[in-house]
Write a protein that holds these residues in place. Structure first.
Motif, PDB file in Angstrom:
ATOM      1  N   GLU A  39      27.799  30.294   6.199  1.00 25.85           N
ATOM      2  CA  GLU A  39      29.136  29.688   6.266  1.00 25.85           C
ATOM      3  C   GLU A  39      29.204  28.233   5.802  1.00 25.85           C
ATOM      4  N   VAL A  40      28.073  27.616   5.485  1.00 27.30           N
ATOM      5  CA  VAL A  40      28.088  26.167   5.247  1.00 27.30           C
ATOM      6  C   VAL A  40      28.099  25.739   3.786  1.00 27.30           C
ATOM      7  N   GLU A  41      27.939  26.650   2.872  1.00 27.54           N
ATOM      8  CA  GLU A  41      27.805  26.265   1.464  1.00 27.54           C
ATOM      9  C   GLU A  41      28.932  25.346   0.988  1.00 27.54           C
ATOM     10  N   GLY A  42      30.138  25.614   1.391  1.00 26.80           N
ATOM     11  CA  GLY A  42      31.276  24.795   0.978  1.00 26.80           C
ATOM     12  C   GLY A  42      31.265  23.392   1.547  1.00 26.80           C
ATOM     13  N   TYR A  43      30.414  23.135   2.524  1.00 25.11           N
ATOM     14  CA  TYR A  43      30.338  21.812   3.156  1.00 25.11           C
ATOM     15  C   TYR A  43      29.123  21.011   2.688  1.00 25.11           C
ATOM     16  N   LEU A  44      28.381  21.568   1.723  1.00 28.76           N
ATOM     17  CA  LEU A  44      27.196  20.886   1.212  1.00 28.76           C
ATOM     18  C   LEU A  44      27.531  20.097  -0.041  1.00 28.76           C
ATOM     19  N   PRO A  45      26.898  18.946  -0.211  1.00 29.74           N
ATOM     20  CA  PRO A  45      27.078  18.209  -1.467  1.00 29.74           C
ATOM     21  C   PRO A  45      26.392  18.966  -2.605  1.00 29.74           C
ATOM     22  N   GLY A 132      23.032  24.666  15.318  1.00 30.55           N
ATOM     23  CA  GLY A 132      24.234  23.863  15.123  1.00 30.55           C
ATOM     24  C   GLY A 132      24.121  22.989  13.877  1.00 30.55           C
ATOM     25  N   PHE A 133      25.259  22.787  13.207  1.00 33.63           N
ATOM     26  CA  PHE A 133      25.367  22.062  11.930  1.00 33.63           C
ATOM     27  C   PHE A 133      26.353  20.917  12.112  1.00 33.63           C
ATOM     28  N   VAL A 134      25.920  19.694  11.806  1.00 31.38           N
ATOM     29  CA  VAL A 134      26.809  18.534  11.882  1.00 31.38           C
ATOM     30  C   VAL A 134      26.646  17.721  10.606  1.00 31.38           C
ATOM     31  N   SER A 135      27.763  17.463   9.928  1.00 35.00           N
ATOM     32  CA  SER A 135      27.770  16.675   8.701  1.00 35.00           C
ATOM     33  C   SER A 135      28.416  15.324   8.981  1.00 35.00           C
ATOM     34  N   LEU A 136      27.695  14.251   8.653  1.00 35.77           N
ATOM     35  CA  LEU A 136      28.188  12.883   8.838  1.00 35.77           C
ATOM     36  C   LEU A 136      28.212  12.155   7.503  1.00 35.77           C
ATOM     37  N   THR A 150      31.338   8.916   9.941  1.00 41.30           N
ATOM     38  CA  THR A 150      32.442   9.831  10.217  1.00 41.30           C
ATOM     39  C   THR A 150      31.903  11.256  10.206  1.00 41.30           C
ATOM     40  N   ILE A 151      32.198  11.994  11.255  1.00 41.81           N
ATOM     41  CA  ILE A 151      31.802  13.401  11.302  1.00 41.81           C
ATOM     42  C   ILE A 151      32.764  14.179  10.416  1.00 41.81           C
ATOM     43  N   LYS A 152      32.206  14.838   9.395  1.00 40.67           N
ATOM     44  CA  LYS A 152      33.022  15.585   8.435  1.00 40.67           C
ATOM     45  C   LYS A 152      33.162  17.058   8.825  1.00 40.67           C
TER      46      LYS A 152
END
Length: 173
Positions: A39-45, A132-136, A150-152
Motif C-alpha cells: 500500500e505504500v508505493e504511492g507515498y515513496l519518493p 507501521g510506516f511513518v513518513s516525515l 512534518t508527518i506526511k
C-alpha cells in the motif's frame, strides 16, 4: 529538503528461545509486512537509500518491502547501530546520512521509532506498531540539521485490515 520514512519491523516470533537479535518474523508479521508494503508505493519518493537494523526481524521486514516495491536487495544497507531502542541513538545514526541522499527509508525498532516520531514529527503518535510506516519531511537541506518535521503519511496494518464485526471482529481479507 530531507524526507525520512521509518518502518518498524513486523511482528516477531517468540516461539523458540533465541537471542533477541535472531528472532524471526511471525506469520502475522509476514502478512502485515506484505499488507503495508503493498500500500505504500504511492507515498515513496522516486529515489531513496534504504537502511535496516541487522536484527533478523528488521532484515526480513526490509526484504518483504523490497520484494513488494522492486527494491534491489543488494542496495539495502544493514547497520548494527540501528539495532537500538533509544531514539537519541537512532537520531545520531539518521544524522550521519550522506547529504547526496534526500530520501531515507529506515527499518528499525521501538521505542526508538515512536519516540523519534514524537520528537521530530508535528503530530503525536501513541505507538508505531509492528510493520507501521511513518513518513516525515524536513525543511533542512543537511541531515545533521534536521529539526521539527512534518508527518506526511502514517500507515498501520490495522487500518488496512477489514473486519466482519459485529459478528466476530476477525479479519476477513
Amino acid at each position: 529538503m530531507k524526507n525520512l520514512i521509518l518502518i518498524r519491523h513486523a511482528k516477531s516470533s517468540w516461539d523458540t528461545p533465541l537471542v533477541d537479535k535472531d528472532r524471526p518474523l511471525s506469520n502475522r508479521g509476514i502478512n502485515d509486512a506484505h499488507l503495508v508494503a503493498s500500500e505504500v508505493e504511492g507515498y515513496l519518493p522516486k529515489t531513496y537509500i534504504v537502511w535496516s537494523s541487522t536484527a533478523k526481524r528488521a532484515k526480513n521486514t526490509a526484504y518483504i518491502f523490497a520484494e513488494n516495491l522492486s527494491i534491489p536487495l543488494d542496495t539495502i544497507i544493514f547497520k548494527d547501530d540501528l539495532y537500538t531502542f533509544d531514539s537519541r541513538a537512532l537520531e545520531k545514526v539518521i544524522k550521519t546520512c550522506n547529504n547526496q541522499f534526500d530520501n531515507l527509508i529506515l527499518f528499525g525498532h521501538n521505542d526508538a521509532i515512536t519516540n523519534f516520531v514524537n520528537t521530530f514529527g508535528n503530530l503525536a503518535v501513541d505507538n508505531v506498531p509492528t510493520a507501521g510506516f511513518v513518513s516525515l519531511s524536513f525543511q533542512e537541506n543537511d541531515w545533521k540539521d534536521i529539526q521539527k518535521g512534518t508527518i506526511k503519511k502514517v500507515l498501520f496494518p490495522r487500518e488496512l485490515k477489514k473486519h466482519d464485526s459485529p459478528l466476530t471482529g476477525k479479519p476477513i481479507h
